[in-house]
Design an enzyme around this catalytic site. Sequence first.
Site, PDB file in Angstrom:
ATOM      1  N   LYS A  13      26.822  51.194  43.271  1.00  0.00           N
ATOM      2  CA  LYS A  13      26.128  50.951  41.999  1.00  0.00           C
ATOM      3  C   LYS A  13      25.042  49.898  42.129  1.00  0.00           C
ATOM      4  O   LYS A  13      24.018  49.966  41.448  1.00  0.00           O
ATOM      5  CB  LYS A  13      27.116  50.578  40.893  1.00  0.00           C
ATOM      6  CG  LYS A  13      27.833  49.272  41.074  1.00  0.00           C
ATOM      7  CD  LYS A  13      28.850  49.048  39.941  1.00  0.00           C
ATOM      8  CE  LYS A  13      29.666  47.797  40.161  1.00  0.00           C
ATOM      9  NZ  LYS A  13      28.897  46.557  40.171  1.00  0.00           N
ATOM     10  N   ARG A  58      33.285  43.466  32.938  1.00  0.00           N
ATOM     11  CA  ARG A  58      34.338  43.906  33.860  1.00  0.00           C
ATOM     12  C   ARG A  58      35.611  44.293  33.132  1.00  0.00           C
ATOM     13  O   ARG A  58      36.499  44.908  33.719  1.00  0.00           O
ATOM     14  CB  ARG A  58      34.664  42.796  34.875  1.00  0.00           C
ATOM     15  CG  ARG A  58      33.554  42.509  35.864  1.00  0.00           C
ATOM     16  CD  ARG A  58      33.989  41.460  36.867  1.00  0.00           C
ATOM     17  NE  ARG A  58      32.915  41.056  37.755  1.00  0.00           N
ATOM     18  CZ  ARG A  58      32.592  41.687  38.883  1.00  0.00           C
ATOM     19  NH1 ARG A  58      33.274  42.748  39.250  1.00  0.00           N
ATOM     20  NH2 ARG A  58      31.610  41.246  39.633  1.00  0.00           N
ATOM     21  N   ARG A  65      32.981  49.787  58.128  1.00  0.00           N
ATOM     22  CA  ARG A  65      31.827  48.925  58.406  1.00  0.00           C
ATOM     23  C   ARG A  65      32.155  47.897  59.487  1.00  0.00           C
ATOM     24  O   ARG A  65      33.249  47.336  59.525  1.00  0.00           O
ATOM     25  CB  ARG A  65      31.373  48.206  57.135  1.00  0.00           C
ATOM     26  CG  ARG A  65      30.709  49.133  56.133  1.00  0.00           C
ATOM     27  CD  ARG A  65      30.015  48.385  55.014  1.00  0.00           C
ATOM     28  NE  ARG A  65      30.913  47.624  54.161  1.00  0.00           N
ATOM     29  CZ  ARG A  65      30.759  47.497  52.848  1.00  0.00           C
ATOM     30  NH1 ARG A  65      29.753  48.098  52.248  1.00  0.00           N
ATOM     31  NH2 ARG A  65      31.598  46.773  52.137  1.00  0.00           N
ATOM     32  N   ARG A  92      34.419  42.485  58.604  1.00  0.00           N
ATOM     33  CA  ARG A  92      34.501  41.398  57.630  1.00  0.00           C
ATOM     34  C   ARG A  92      35.835  41.451  56.895  1.00  0.00           C
ATOM     35  O   ARG A  92      36.400  42.526  56.703  1.00  0.00           O
ATOM     36  CB  ARG A  92      33.367  41.498  56.608  1.00  0.00           C
ATOM     37  CG  ARG A  92      31.968  41.388  57.191  1.00  0.00           C
ATOM     38  CD  ARG A  92      30.931  41.404  56.098  1.00  0.00           C
ATOM     39  NE  ARG A  92      31.178  42.509  55.143  1.00  0.00           N
ATOM     40  CZ  ARG A  92      30.575  42.639  53.977  1.00  0.00           C
ATOM     41  NH1 ARG A  92      29.688  41.753  53.585  1.00  0.00           N
ATOM     42  NH2 ARG A  92      30.845  43.671  53.183  1.00  0.00           N
ATOM     43  N   ARG A 102      41.081  45.287  45.982  1.00  0.00           N
ATOM     44  CA  ARG A 102      39.908  45.328  45.107  1.00  0.00           C
ATOM     45  C   ARG A 102      39.883  46.604  44.262  1.00  0.00           C
ATOM     46  O   ARG A 102      39.511  46.580  43.086  1.00  0.00           O
ATOM     47  CB  ARG A 102      38.632  45.218  45.946  1.00  0.00           C
ATOM     48  CG  ARG A 102      38.451  43.862  46.613  1.00  0.00           C
ATOM     49  CD  ARG A 102      37.214  43.820  47.476  1.00  0.00           C
ATOM     50  NE  ARG A 102      36.002  43.887  46.664  1.00  0.00           N
ATOM     51  CZ  ARG A 102      34.783  44.108  47.165  1.00  0.00           C
ATOM     52  NH1 ARG A 102      34.635  44.298  48.464  1.00  0.00           N
ATOM     53  NH2 ARG A 102      33.726  44.135  46.381  1.00  0.00           N
TER      54      ARG A 102
END
Length: 210
Positions: free
Chosen positions: A13, A88, A123, A156, A167
């Site tokens: 987004k 949120r 990633r 990471r 999350r």
Amino acid sequence: MNIIFLGAPGAGKGTQAEIIADKYNIPTISTGNIIREALKNGTEMGLKAKAFIEAGQLVPDEVVIGIIKERLAKGDCENGFILDGFPRTIPQAEALDSMGIVIDKVVDIDVPDEAIAERMTGRRVCPDCGASYHLINKKPVKEGICDSCGATLVQRKDDAPETVADRLKVYHDQTEPLKGYYDGTGKLRTVEGLGSVADITAKVVKALED
């Protein structure tokens, strides 16, 4: 046009918000960025936020919303804006409404959890030069080694499977209910977030102009 972008972490987004902001020549307003700006400028709400931050506490909704209201009052928002990362929660959305801030369209970038997990956990980054890779979509020439500087690539903490799962859970528990909230107002537009950036952008533009 006043727009809110919704979507799970890793749904893309932020990228779409930046592209649409450029297309319509309106600012993208990210909660983190404007809190930092308010702190730097020493605004009334910025000073309130500073007190909570220095005490090691979360900045409460009413202060965050106050900072957003300060930001939306600036001249560059006259022709519209994009809120990215706010609201949120439903209470935050209700507070936004109670301040008289009118939202025209809410765009939800919808990506299945499995695809998001693949994007994020795959990633890898170079700790030395910052180059970014992906185990599926952008592999280095030599596995685990940066093409640019030869350093060993790392994952990471934010991209670790357990962090991604946490999350996503927070998103589903706290933020996803906003889809029902805005669908009830007729402002929600859902866009499938799979495919190329250009393809998704075309869908977002169509949804906004529909």
